[in-house]
Design a protein around this motif. Structure first.
Motif: not given
Length: 273
Positions: A210-215
């Motif tokens: 997952l991209a950090m923005r999604d985490v």
């Protein structure tokens, strides 16, 4: 040096090789030999107390070339190329800590009590004992300066004491006319100590990235999709290494896994962390 203590020293050497195989994806050849008191200078010393009785300690020492190579090898296996001295030092101490934890459990198996490691520190031994071992590791064509290890006099004394109420069974005999008797397989005492070492077992249902923005957006109720369907077998990991695959079952209200496949050695090597 008593056979019991020699077996514990060999257990440490074998555990050290196992840790390297797990963390650095390379298993060194190890040679374990008794030595006299080592040189005190130019060593990174580690004092490891054991949580069992006062004065029970293990000391290890490694020259700079050994701990630097060990730490760098492990970090490079993790994809880190630009390695600072502090990072290599801390990584070596992490490797050492895992091997000492296995040794502590082996000591507990000898004593019949649980023995664990307490918080250790960088501290040289008192050099009051002459019973030392040198563990020399070879990675391919690279042979490192030996890592040295000894026990405190209190620990030597407890290990050398005869066991209390130990009943030794007489060796089994096979009658000459008993042609159907099966030979009893031999097992070294070092292997017996290794069989008592606890290993973490975990089950992997899948993974994803997952991209950090999604985490950051994850909240209660969020669903993370994994890279595996419900019909695919789950992975059985031992000490972070894939050893088997199986299907999820329920046993008396608890989750369990029925083993369907044991992975090959080559596949286990590829999945080492």
């Amino acid at each position: 040096m008593t056979p019991k203590i020699s077996e514990l020293f060999e257990l440490f050497a074998a555990s050290l090789a196992q840790v390297f195989e797990s963390m650095a994806e390379q298993r060194p050849e190890v040679e374990c030999n008794p030595i006299g008191s080592p040189e005190q200078q130019q060593m990174l010393w580690w004092e490891q107390p054991l949580q069992f009785a006062p004065g029970m300690k293990i000391w290890t020492g490694a020259k700079r070339s050994t701990w630097e190579y060990s730490g760098a090898l492990t970090l490079k296996a993790a994809g880190i190329e630009d390695i600072e001295e502090k990072e290599a030092r801390n990584t070596y101490l992490e490797i050492l800590g895992q091997a000492l934890s296995a040794l502590a459990r082996g000591i507990g198996g000898v004593l019949g009590h649980e023995v664990t490691c307490e918080g250790g520190s960088e501290h040289a031994p008192d050099f009051g004992t002459e019973e030392w071992i040198a563990v020399r590791m070879t990675f391919g064509s690279e042979t490192l300066e030996p890592l040295v290890l000894t026990f405190s006099s209190q620990l030597f004394g407890i290990l050398a004491a005869p066991p209390v109420n130990e009943v030794v069974a007489p060796p089994a005999t096979i009658e000459e006319d008993d042609e159907d008797a099966e030979p009893v397989p031999m097992r070294s005492r070092t292997m017996s100590l290794l069989l008592d070492v606890d290993l973490p077992v975990s089950i992997s249902f899948g993974k994803t990235q997952l991209a950090m923005r999604d985490v950051i957006k994850l909240t209660t109720g969020s669903i993370v999709e994994l890279d595996r369907t419900v019909n695919e077998p789950v992975d059985v990991l031992v000490n972070g290494s894939l050893v088997a695959r199986g299907e999820v079952v329920v046993v008396e209200g608890n989750y369990g896994v029925r083993i369907l496949e044991i992975t090959s050695r080559q596949e286990r090597m590829r999945t080492l962390r």
